[in-house]
Write an enzyme that holds these catalytic residues in place. Structure first.
Site, PDB file in Angstrom:
ATOM      1  CD  GLU A   1      -8.789   5.026  -1.670  1.00 44.03           C
ATOM      2  OE1 GLU A   1      -9.724   4.767  -0.886  1.00 44.03           O
ATOM      3  OE2 GLU A   1      -7.736   5.599  -1.305  1.00 44.03           O
TER       4      GLU A   1
ATOM      5  CG  ASP B   1      -4.451   5.969   0.891  1.00 42.83           C
ATOM      6  OD1 ASP B   1      -4.315   7.011   1.550  1.00 42.83           O
ATOM      7  OD2 ASP B   1      -5.422   5.202   1.001  1.00 42.83           O
TER       8      ASP B   1
ATOM      9  CG  ASP C   1      -2.254   0.652   1.011  1.00 35.69           C
ATOM     10  OD1 ASP C   1      -3.278   0.043   1.357  1.00 35.69           O
ATOM     11  OD2 ASP C   1      -2.257   1.778   0.463  1.00 35.69           O
TER      12      ASP C   1
ATOM     13  CG  HIS D   1      -9.061  -0.831   4.297  1.00 34.85           C
ATOM     14  ND1 HIS D   1      -8.838  -0.873   2.933  1.00 34.85           N
ATOM     15  CD2 HIS D   1      -8.637   0.384   4.712  1.00 34.85           C
ATOM     16  CE1 HIS D   1      -8.293   0.269   2.549  1.00 34.85           C
ATOM     17  NE2 HIS D   1      -8.162   1.050   3.610  1.00 34.85           N
ATOM     18  CG  ASP D   2     -11.404   2.732   3.522  1.00 32.35           C
ATOM     19  OD1 ASP D   2     -10.772   3.169   2.540  1.00 32.35           O
ATOM     20  OD2 ASP D   2     -10.923   2.659   4.669  1.00 32.35           O
TER      21      ASP D   2
HETATM   22  O1  TEU Z   1      -9.464   6.077   1.786  1.00 37.12           O
HETATM   23  C1  TEU Z   1      -9.927   7.243   1.175  1.00 37.12           C
HETATM   24  C2  TEU Z   1     -11.293   7.654   1.626  1.00 37.12           C
HETATM   25  O2  TEU Z   1     -11.829   8.615   1.215  1.00 37.12           O
HETATM   26  C3  TEU Z   1     -11.906   6.872   2.666  1.00 37.12           C
HETATM   27  O3  TEU Z   1     -11.082   7.065   3.676  1.00 37.12           O
HETATM   28  C4  TEU Z   1     -13.144   7.300   3.267  1.00 37.12           C
HETATM   29  O4  TEU Z   1     -13.326   6.561   4.377  1.00 37.12           O
HETATM   30  C5  TEU Z   1     -14.317   7.078   2.517  1.00 37.12           C
HETATM   31  O5  TEU Z   1     -15.371   7.700   3.184  1.00 37.12           O
HETATM   32  C6  TEU Z   1     -14.603   5.639   2.425  1.00 37.12           C
HETATM   33  O6  TEU Z   1     -15.768   5.303   2.985  1.00 37.12           O
HETATM   34  C7  TEU Z   1      -8.074   5.865   1.857  1.00 37.12           C
HETATM   35  C8  TEU Z   1      -7.824   4.605   2.672  1.00 37.12           C
HETATM   36  O7  TEU Z   1      -8.397   3.520   2.012  1.00 37.12           O
HETATM   37  C9  TEU Z   1      -8.414   4.843   4.037  1.00 37.12           C
HETATM   38  O8  TEU Z   1      -8.355   3.701   4.843  1.00 37.12           O
HETATM   39  C10 TEU Z   1      -7.653   5.984   4.700  1.00 37.12           C
HETATM   40  O9  TEU Z   1      -8.284   6.297   5.903  1.00 37.12           O
HETATM   41  C11 TEU Z   1      -7.644   7.208   3.803  1.00 37.12           C
HETATM   42  O10 TEU Z   1      -7.382   6.932   2.438  1.00 37.12           O
HETATM   43  C12 TEU Z   1      -6.564   8.164   4.241  1.00 37.12           C
HETATM   44  O11 TEU Z   1      -5.315   7.549   4.033  1.00 37.12           O
END
Ligand code: TEU
Ligand code: CA
Length: 544
Positions: free
Chosen positions: A241, A199, A98, A315-316
């Site tokens: 992403e 990311d 990542d 994971h989000d």
């Molecule tokens: O995620 C980007 C992002 O916009 C998400 O964090 C956000 O939660 C969105 O509402 C998803 O439901 C990336 C990573 O995947 C996330 O885990 C990190 O928290 C974020 O970037 C910051 O690094």
């Protein structure tokens, strides 16, 4: 289109904190992952996307990195990381790291230096701005609630943080910073990794004082420069992403002639159950026709100018059976339907840890059970804004990121075999029935459907290269499409609803069944009965 391994592979995403603990401290770690590689080899996946394992104070569970070339103490050592890469390789599994370079932790040496001596060359590695009328430079908001600007009293300036205050944004306009990032990427490439998941990569071209965050003017220049300086000639998997991507934007990233990335993660399907004028917390029911329309658009508009990624979970995001399916009586049927529909489409499929056994959301009754910074900050913000606590908790139970982060459920022993200690986040109480051991023992389990789909992808090029064609003449709740390749044609039919229905596909003569999610399928395509969440793939006669 040029052929690459990352078009035929299936990727498994591991969230290290929740996968397997090996030393009883309640936190997953690298030796724990190594101890489960045989299980992943059994599933058949060829690539692991490893969420961040770098040194971090864990304000955002590792997405706040304080040293890119060191492993987080809780997860293990660099020797453990090198052993994981080697042990995975021995099982024909590549490790995708990542890459979190839109921001660092505020405990990263660069930021510490930038704060301590404003004249340091590290100051311009970050985004600083003077107050405007004694206030934040503008109204930019953080994704984790509140302003995206934090005041630094020592220098009298604000720094930008599009995520938490402990995640200051990097200034990609600084060529020295970019070179430092490329050197770090080559450090990992030299260790034999299989690529990078990038990311929030759509943010690195930001121009915050012009209120531009996504798709800034220089974004793609930076990605082409990065490609040339690091992975360009190494046939690695790179996936960006990009919450802001639509098909035209996705082509800018993944058109092979542009030498940027292999593919992007687009999230248009993940925005369908939220109020379009609200946030993800403002819930609205999923429209199946809307979901089908997004899939058809992405399956038909990239052509040879890009490549799709395919995923339901990460994971989000909340668990798909709870979000779009049925995590009760029809959990198995709906989980298998989601797997079949997704893995039969054109693109690289991603399986998120636990998805292959149909893990569900884990509702909470109090904010004290919530770990995730995004949910906790939203709770405070909305409580202060006068929202009812019950409504806020309902939003967290539907969309909170902890739903995806509960420990992996390996068996029915205490803490689901995840740890012999106290898990950092509570295990879903349904682990007694939903766990890997039970899934492996039951030949009709969701696991074996995923195992079959992953295996078929290796020997059926139609799944990788086949042309996608949607079938319109079906009920709203039914998604039906064909894949055609080298004189072969497969028909995919799926009922997305908890109610039975019938679909008439008179143009297709009955043929051999490839995969199904109900053990006893009575094929009658001209007048096909579909039970709740029923899905199947059949080989049909190629078009004239
Ligand atoms: O995620 C980007 C992002 O916009 C998400 O964090 C956000 O939660 C969105 O509402 C998803 O439901 C990336 C990573 O995947 C996330 O885990 C990190 O928290 C974020 O970037 C910051 O690094
Ligand atoms: Ca541990």
């Amino acid at each position: 289109m040029e052929k690459h391994w990352w078009q035929t592979t299936t990727v498994y995403q591991i969230y290290p904190r929740s996968f397997q603990d090996s030393n009883g401290d309640g936190i997953g770690d690298l030796p724990g992952i190594i101890s489960r590689l045989d299980y992943l080899q059994e599933l058949g996946i060829g690539t692991i996307w490893l969420s961040p394992v770098y040194q971090s104070p864990n304000d955002d569970n590792g997405y706040d990195i304080s040293d890119y070339e060191n492993i987080m103490a809780e997860f293990g050592t660099m020797a453990d990381m090198e052993r994981l890469i080697a042990e995975a390789k021995a099982r024909d599994i590549r490790i995708v790291m990542d890459l979190v370079v839109n921001h660092t932790s505020d405990e990263h040496a660069w930021f510490m230096d930038a704060l301590a001596n404003p004249n340091s060359d590290k100051r311009d590695y970050y985004v600083w701005a003077d107050p405007v009328d004694g206030h934040e430079p503008n109204e930019l908001k953080s994704s984790f609630s509140g302003s995206a600007w934090q005041f630094d009293a020592a220098s009298g300036q604000y720094y930008l943080h599009l995520f938490s205050k402990k995640q200051p944004d990097l200034n990609w306009e600084n060529p020295q910073l970019r070179q430092a990032v490329y050197e770090m990427m080559n450090f990992w490439i030299d260790k034999g990794i299989g690529g990078f998941r990038m990311d929030v990569i759509d943010l690195i071209g930001k121009q915050p004082l012009e209120n531009t965050t996504v798709n800034g003017p220089k974004l793609h220049d930076y990605l082409q420069e990065m490609n040339q300086a690091t992975f360009g000639d190494k046939d690695l998997l790179t996936v960006g992403e990009a919450w802001s991507a639509n098909p035209e934007i996705a082509k800018l990233y993944s058109n092979p002639t542009r030498h940027e990335l292999s593919m992007v993660f687009q999230f248009e399907t993940m925005l369908l159950d939220q109020d379009p004028n609200g946030e993800k917390w403002d819930l609205r029911p999923l429209s199946i026709p809307a979901l089908k329309a997004v899939f058809v658009k992405w399956q038909t508009q990239l052509g040879d100018e890009g490549w799709n990624s395919l995923f339901w979970e990460n994971h989000d995001l909340p668990r798909v059976v709870s979000r779009f399916g049925d995590d009760g009586a029809l959990r198995v049927e709906s989980a298998k339907m989601f797997a079949i529909v997704l893995h039969m489409m054109k693109g690289t499929p991603y399986i998120y840890e636990g998805e292959e056994i149909g893990m569900t959301n884990r509702p909470v009754t109090s904010i004290d059970e919530v770990e995730d910074i995004e949910s906790r900050n939203m709770y405070q913000e909305r409580l202060a804004a006068g929202y009812k606590e019950a409504d806020i908790l309902a939003s967290i139970n539907a969309k909170g990121r902890d739903n995806a982060r509960t420990p992996m459920q390996w068996d029915d022993t205490p803490h689901a075999g995840f740890t012999t200690g106290t898990p950092w986040l509570g295990v879903n109480p349904n682990y007694k029935t939903i766990n890997v051991a039970a899934a492996l023992a039951d030949k009709q389990s969701i696991f074996w459907t995923y195992q079959q789909l992953v295996a078929m992808r290796k020997t059926n090029p139609i799944m990788v290269w086949g042309t996608f064609e949607n079938i319109d003449q079906v009920p709203d709740q039914v998604f039906a499409y064909t894949r055609t390749y080298a004189g072969k044609r497969w028909l995919v039919v799926a009922n997305f609803a908890e109610t039975a229905t019938t679909v008439k596909l008179p143009d297709f003569a009955d043929s051999s069944v490839i995969i199904q999610n109900y053990p006893d399928l009575a094929l009658n395509l001209s007048d096909q009965a579909l039970r709740p969440y029923e899905a199947f793939v059949v080989e049909v006669a190629p078009t004239e």
